[in-house]
Write a protein that holds these residues in place. Structure first.
Motif, PDB file in Angstrom:
ATOM      1  N   VAL A  14      24.047  77.672  58.125  1.00  0.00           N
ATOM      2  CA  VAL A  14      25.212  76.831  58.394  1.00  0.00           C
ATOM      3  C   VAL A  14      25.408  75.829  57.268  1.00  0.00           C
ATOM      4  N   LEU A  15      24.320  75.207  56.802  1.00  0.00           N
ATOM      5  CA  LEU A  15      24.418  74.249  55.699  1.00  0.00           C
ATOM      6  C   LEU A  15      24.935  74.919  54.432  1.00  0.00           C
ATOM      7  N   ALA A  16      24.448  76.100  54.151  1.00  0.00           N
ATOM      8  CA  ALA A  16      24.872  76.821  52.943  1.00  0.00           C
ATOM      9  C   ALA A  16      26.361  77.135  52.995  1.00  0.00           C
ATOM     10  N   SER A  17      26.853  77.553  54.157  1.00  0.00           N
ATOM     11  CA  SER A  17      28.267  77.903  54.276  1.00  0.00           C
ATOM     12  C   SER A  17      29.163  76.671  54.285  1.00  0.00           C
ATOM     13  N   THR A 111      34.202  78.562  58.822  1.00  0.00           N
ATOM     14  CA  THR A 111      33.223  79.093  57.877  1.00  0.00           C
ATOM     15  C   THR A 111      31.945  79.530  58.577  1.00  0.00           C
ATOM     16  N   VAL A 112      31.479  78.705  59.506  1.00  0.00           N
ATOM     17  CA  VAL A 112      30.256  79.044  60.231  1.00  0.00           C
ATOM     18  C   VAL A 112      30.435  80.350  61.002  1.00  0.00           C
ATOM     19  N   VAL A 113      31.552  80.439  61.744  1.00  0.00           N
ATOM     20  CA  VAL A 113      31.807  81.641  62.529  1.00  0.00           C
ATOM     21  C   VAL A 113      31.995  82.848  61.622  1.00  0.00           C
ATOM     22  N   TYR A 114      32.814  82.671  60.585  1.00  0.00           N
ATOM     23  CA  TYR A 114      33.161  83.795  59.716  1.00  0.00           C
ATOM     24  C   TYR A 114      31.960  84.361  58.980  1.00  0.00           C
ATOM     25  N   SER A 147      39.804  83.685  62.631  1.00  0.00           N
ATOM     26  CA  SER A 147      41.230  83.340  62.603  1.00  0.00           C
ATOM     27  C   SER A 147      41.744  82.963  63.989  1.00  0.00           C
ATOM     28  N   SER A 148      41.295  83.658  64.997  1.00  0.00           N
ATOM     29  CA  SER A 148      41.727  83.347  66.359  1.00  0.00           C
ATOM     30  C   SER A 148      41.239  81.968  66.778  1.00  0.00           C
ATOM     31  N   LEU A 149      40.048  81.598  66.323  1.00  0.00           N
ATOM     32  CA  LEU A 149      39.468  80.308  66.675  1.00  0.00           C
ATOM     33  C   LEU A 149      40.251  79.141  66.085  1.00  0.00           C
ATOM     34  N   ILE A 150      40.696  79.290  64.833  1.00  0.00           N
ATOM     35  CA  ILE A 150      41.309  78.152  64.140  1.00  0.00           C
ATOM     36  C   ILE A 150      42.825  78.239  64.043  1.00  0.00           C
ATOM     37  N   SER A 151      43.446  79.199  64.689  1.00  0.00           N
ATOM     38  CA  SER A 151      44.896  79.374  64.566  1.00  0.00           C
ATOM     39  C   SER A 151      45.703  78.119  64.879  1.00  0.00           C
TER      40      SER A 151
END
Length: 318
Positions: A14-17, A111-114, A147-151
């Motif tokens: 998570v930190l890296a992303s 970013t974390v999810v993707y 994309s669905s999460l952040i739409s």
């Protein structure tokens, strides 16, 4: 907790992303603002998307227009560099970072999810389908989820970037209008533009990851991790961005659709209308700022992510 078979924890991944996402968002937002404004100007030029009056102090298509005249900026942009100059000189340099707060808010969960989904899915499918095909499928599925999460945040960011007047209460006014829109049109109104977003982002993700894996496996070795991932990310991002730009144009149209009382048009009809009115080139408006943003953004993001994972992997082995 180990993740994806890598000797790094989920927290380290998570930190890296997130590090790459934050750096990318801050550096690349001005290009996104210019791209959106150029596309918004084209939609206004068609005489269909902007009514004669606007709601509150913004012309953003969220609400029914009020009775006062709509004061659009008289500034017209002739190209990418002209837009950079005119926006910064007439609205202030900080206006180039309009929409940055929701961009940053989107960057972390998206970013974390993707990237987490992509890594899991790539490991799952690559062993069955091969590196390139596995990356292609993993890119599709990971992008649909992210994309669905952040739409909803994507829609708010696009509207904020398309506004010509930039005043301190911009987000307060925008929040008020969003609230009224949800009250009148329901929660699904927050997902306006999700269809074109998926049609832009899913092919982009699939093309990007397939090209990235192909380039990495063909030309580079693990010893060149930062340089190779930076180069492969930039090239893959440029290819994917060019091929999917028409969907980005339509997404912007739908999210800043200013027609009073109009029903959102289907994507196919919008594509046809833009092509007929503006020509084939109309489907690629904003390609210069999009490439100027996407290529380095992909390079920064993937090289930061891969370097971060490599750092944690080595540190954990000490």
């Amino acid at each position: 907790m180990q993740h994806n078979g890598d000797p790094i924890t989920l927290y380290q991944q998570v930190l890296a992303s997130c590090t790459g996402a934050l750096v990318t968002a801050v550096l690349m937002t001005p290009f996104d603002v210019v791209k959106t404004r150029l596309q918004a100007q084209q939609s206004a030029g068609g005489g269909r998307l902007i009514p004669e009056r606007c709601s509150y102090i913004f012309c953003n298509g969220l609400l029914e227009p009020l009775s006062h005249p709509c004061h659009h900026s008289s500034v017209k942009f002739t190209g990418t560099f002209d837009a950079f100059y005119k926006i910064s000189s007439t609205e202030g340099v900080y206006s180039l970072w309009r929409g940055l707060p929701p961009t940053l808010l989107m960057a972390i969960p998206a970013t974390v999810v993707y990237f987490s989904l992509y890594d899991v899915l790539k490991d799952t499918y690559s062993s069955k389908l091969g590196a390139v095909n596995g990356a292609f499928l993993a890119g599709v599925l990971a992008r649909v989820g992210a994309s669905s999460l952040i739409s909803p945040l994507e829609m708010i960011r696009t509207k904020a970037q398309s506004m010509h007047e930039f005043k301190p209460p911009i987000y307060k006014s925008l929040a008020k209008q969003i609230s009224l829109m949800v009250k009148e049109q329901g929660l699904l109104s927050l997902y306006k533009g999700l269809g074109p977003t998926l049609l832009r982002d899913v092919p982009f993700s699939a093309i990007y990851w397939a090209c990235y894996e192909k380039i990495m496996n063909t030309f580079f070795t693990m010893k060149q991790k930062f340089i190779s991932s930076f180069f492969a990310g930039a090239v893959s991002g440029a290819i994917a961005a060019t091929l999917t730009l028409p969907f980005d144009v339509v997404k912007t149209y739908k999210q800043i659709d200013w027609t009073h009382g109009s029903k959102p048009q289907p994507m196919r009809r919008l594509l046809k209308e833009i092509a007929l009115r503006e020509g084939f080139s109309g489907l690629f408006v904003g390609i210069v700022p999009r490439l100027a943003k996407v290529a380095p953004a992909c390079a920064i993001m993937i090289s930061s992510y891969e370097t971060g994972k490599l750092y944690f992997r080595r540190n954990n082995q000490i």
